[in-house]
Motif scaffolding. Sequence first.
Motif, PDB file in Angstrom:
ATOM      1  N   TYR A  40       0.854  -1.187   0.000  1.00 25.99           N
ATOM      2  CA  TYR A  40       0.000   0.000   0.000  1.00 25.99           C
ATOM      3  C   TYR A  40       0.889   1.236   0.000  1.00 25.99           C
ATOM      4  N   THR A  41       0.412   2.260  -0.654  1.00 17.62           N
ATOM      5  CA  THR A  41       1.136   3.529  -0.664  1.00 17.62           C
ATOM      6  C   THR A  41       0.684   4.365   0.522  1.00 17.62           C
ATOM      7  N   VAL A  42       1.636   4.725   1.377  1.00 18.58           N
ATOM      8  CA  VAL A  42       1.331   5.478   2.600  1.00 18.58           C
ATOM      9  C   VAL A  42       2.433   6.501   2.859  1.00 18.58           C
ATOM     10  N   TYR A  43       2.143   7.387   3.806  1.00 18.59           N
ATOM     11  CA  TYR A  43       3.154   8.312   4.303  1.00 18.59           C
ATOM     12  C   TYR A  43       3.641   7.813   5.659  1.00 18.59           C
ATOM     13  N   MET A  44       4.950   7.775   5.831  1.00 19.80           N
ATOM     14  CA  MET A  44       5.543   7.309   7.089  1.00 19.80           C
ATOM     15  C   MET A  44       6.593   8.300   7.563  1.00 19.80           C
ATOM     16  N   GLN A  45       6.808   8.314   8.896  1.00 19.56           N
ATOM     17  CA  GLN A  45       7.748   9.260   9.501  1.00 19.56           C
ATOM     18  C   GLN A  45       8.889   8.504  10.172  1.00 19.56           C
ATOM     19  N   TYR A  46      10.099   9.061  10.020  1.00 11.38           N
ATOM     20  CA  TYR A  46      11.288   8.427  10.588  1.00 11.38           C
ATOM     21  C   TYR A  46      12.207   9.477  11.203  1.00 11.38           C
ATOM     22  N   LYS A  47      12.860   9.070  12.282  1.00 13.17           N
ATOM     23  CA  LYS A  47      13.973   9.832  12.827  1.00 13.17           C
ATOM     24  C   LYS A  47      15.224   9.369  12.084  1.00 13.17           C
ATOM     25  N   VAL A  48      16.115  10.282  11.759  1.00 14.31           N
ATOM     26  CA  VAL A  48      17.315   9.936  11.013  1.00 14.31           C
ATOM     27  C   VAL A  48      18.534  10.128  11.912  1.00 14.31           C
ATOM     28  N   THR A  49      19.361   9.085  12.028  1.00  7.69           N
ATOM     29  CA  THR A  49      20.627   9.166  12.751  1.00  7.69           C
ATOM     30  C   THR A  49      21.749   9.262  11.733  1.00  7.69           C
ATOM     31  N   ALA A  50      22.515  10.348  11.817  1.00  6.73           N
ATOM     32  CA  ALA A  50      23.608  10.569  10.866  1.00  6.73           C
ATOM     33  C   ALA A  50      24.946  10.374  11.567  1.00  6.73           C
ATOM     34  N   ARG A  89      13.438   4.649  13.065  1.00  6.82           N
ATOM     35  CA  ARG A  89      14.580   5.457  12.659  1.00  6.82           C
ATOM     36  C   ARG A  89      15.397   4.729  11.608  1.00  6.82           C
ATOM     37  N   VAL A  90      16.116   5.526  10.843  1.00  4.87           N
ATOM     38  CA  VAL A  90      17.056   4.987   9.862  1.00  4.87           C
ATOM     39  C   VAL A  90      18.406   5.630  10.106  1.00  4.87           C
ATOM     40  N   ARG A  91      19.470   4.953   9.691  1.00  2.00           N
ATOM     41  CA  ARG A  91      20.834   5.434   9.898  1.00  2.00           C
ATOM     42  C   ARG A  91      21.506   5.652   8.550  1.00  2.00           C
ATOM     43  N   ILE A  92      22.230   6.761   8.448  1.00  2.00           N
ATOM     44  CA  ILE A  92      22.987   7.047   7.237  1.00  2.00           C
ATOM     45  C   ILE A  92      24.365   7.551   7.631  1.00  2.00           C
ATOM     46  N   SER A  93      25.303   7.430   6.708  1.00  2.36           N
ATOM     47  CA  SER A  93      26.660   7.966   6.888  1.00  2.36           C
ATOM     48  C   SER A  93      26.964   8.890   5.707  1.00  2.36           C
ATOM     49  N   PRO A  94      26.495  10.134   5.785  1.00  2.33           N
ATOM     50  CA  PRO A  94      26.679  11.049   4.653  1.00  2.33           C
ATOM     51  C   PRO A  94      28.126  11.501   4.520  1.00  2.33           C
ATOM     52  N   ASP A  95      28.471  11.937   3.311  1.00  2.33           N
ATOM     53  CA  ASP A  95      29.780  12.542   3.094  1.00  2.33           C
ATOM     54  C   ASP A  95      29.860  13.857   3.873  1.00  2.33           C
ATOM     55  N   ARG A  96      31.060  14.205   4.305  1.00  2.00           N
ATOM     56  CA  ARG A  96      31.219  15.419   5.103  1.00  2.00           C
ATOM     57  C   ARG A  96      30.798  16.664   4.334  1.00  2.00           C
ATOM     58  N   GLU A 118      20.126   8.753  -2.216  1.00  2.00           N
ATOM     59  CA  GLU A 118      20.447   7.343  -2.431  1.00  2.00           C
ATOM     60  C   GLU A 118      20.740   6.619  -1.117  1.00  2.00           C
ATOM     61  N   LYS A 119      21.457   7.280  -0.228  1.00  2.00           N
ATOM     62  CA  LYS A 119      21.779   6.656   1.067  1.00  2.00           C
ATOM     63  C   LYS A 119      20.508   6.408   1.877  1.00  2.00           C
ATOM     64  N   LEU A 120      19.565   7.340   1.816  1.00  2.00           N
ATOM     65  CA  LEU A 120      18.310   7.155   2.545  1.00  2.00           C
ATOM     66  C   LEU A 120      17.519   5.993   1.972  1.00  2.00           C
ATOM     67  N   ILE A 121      17.434   5.922   0.649  1.00  2.00           N
ATOM     68  CA  ILE A 121      16.692   4.826   0.020  1.00  2.00           C
ATOM     69  C   ILE A 121      17.306   3.483   0.400  1.00  2.00           C
ATOM     70  N   GLN A 122      18.642   3.407   0.404  1.00  2.00           N
ATOM     71  CA  GLN A 122      19.317   2.156   0.766  1.00  2.00           C
ATOM     72  C   GLN A 122      19.064   1.777   2.217  1.00  2.00           C
TER      73      GLN A 122
END
Length: 328
Positions: A40-50, A89-96, A118-122
Amino acid sequence: MIKLRFLNISYERGRQILLFLFCLFLAFIIWSIHKLSESYTVYMQYKVTASVGLEGRSSEADSENLLIVRGKATGFYIIQHRFSGVESRVRISPDRRAVRKRAGVKDGFFILVKDVNEKLIQSFGNNVFVESFTTDSLFFLFPGQTNKRVPVKSRFSISFASQHMLASQPRVTPDSVTIYGESSLLSQIDSVFTKGIKLDNLNSPAEGMAELIPMAGVRFSQGDILYYFDVVRYVEKSWVVPVTFVNLPPGAALKASPAEVLLYYRERFDSSPVEQSLLGAEADYLEFENSLSGVVKVRLTGEQRGILSWRAEPPFIEVRNAVSDTVK
């Protein structure tokens, strides 16, 4: 034909009704599983840890705002996401270079979602098929941190097989680590500890890895250390020697009671034996001078190469002034 007393329903009819209700319930379960398995297509909310390696700052932070995602997910995942009671929550490691300073906000930074798309999608894996992000920026606070070097203290519980012992002190590598955190927190820390390690019945050298005990709000330069125990086989021997004195001033004379002690010493089983005639026992006149009771500790003298450990029996002797023959 049996009839139910109050409902006036025959036993056979009642059994059919119960079977029908059970089949209806089973059909509902199958239908629910089928519907929840669909996407199903829905809207969802996440906390992001960088996790970002900003020099002199905390290594990671949670976003102040929520990431709103429009995407497809199974009914099972949607229910889990909304009713688990735990913030997703989701975790990402962005470039500086994707982390930018927020003007007018102390320790404030922001990341454009398009820069880490791309990092978020992964980070969602196979749970969510992302269609779009409603949030365009994520805001973070990376507080400034200091660092200092502190020693590592090991917590080991060791036992040995018969006639085995350590040939030297346990060795840990590295023997110190750099810790990072806020100044007020680091000022209270003077060392870090390993998790307890228990080794039993050792009869040969042992080595391994020990984890450091984590501390809230503190980051270590590394999370574990290497340890090494040099375990050897020994033989124990004994030798009676007279007690001599060192640091005697001119004209001074002392008497020891007893005048001889029994030395017990351990040496490697596979090494050349220690020459017993080169061993001796001594007491220090300076220690006698500073003693209120005249009791002085016995020290080993002579060629000690190859000796793993030793003890004297008795370990302490009573010393008298030979001139007055009284205990000082």
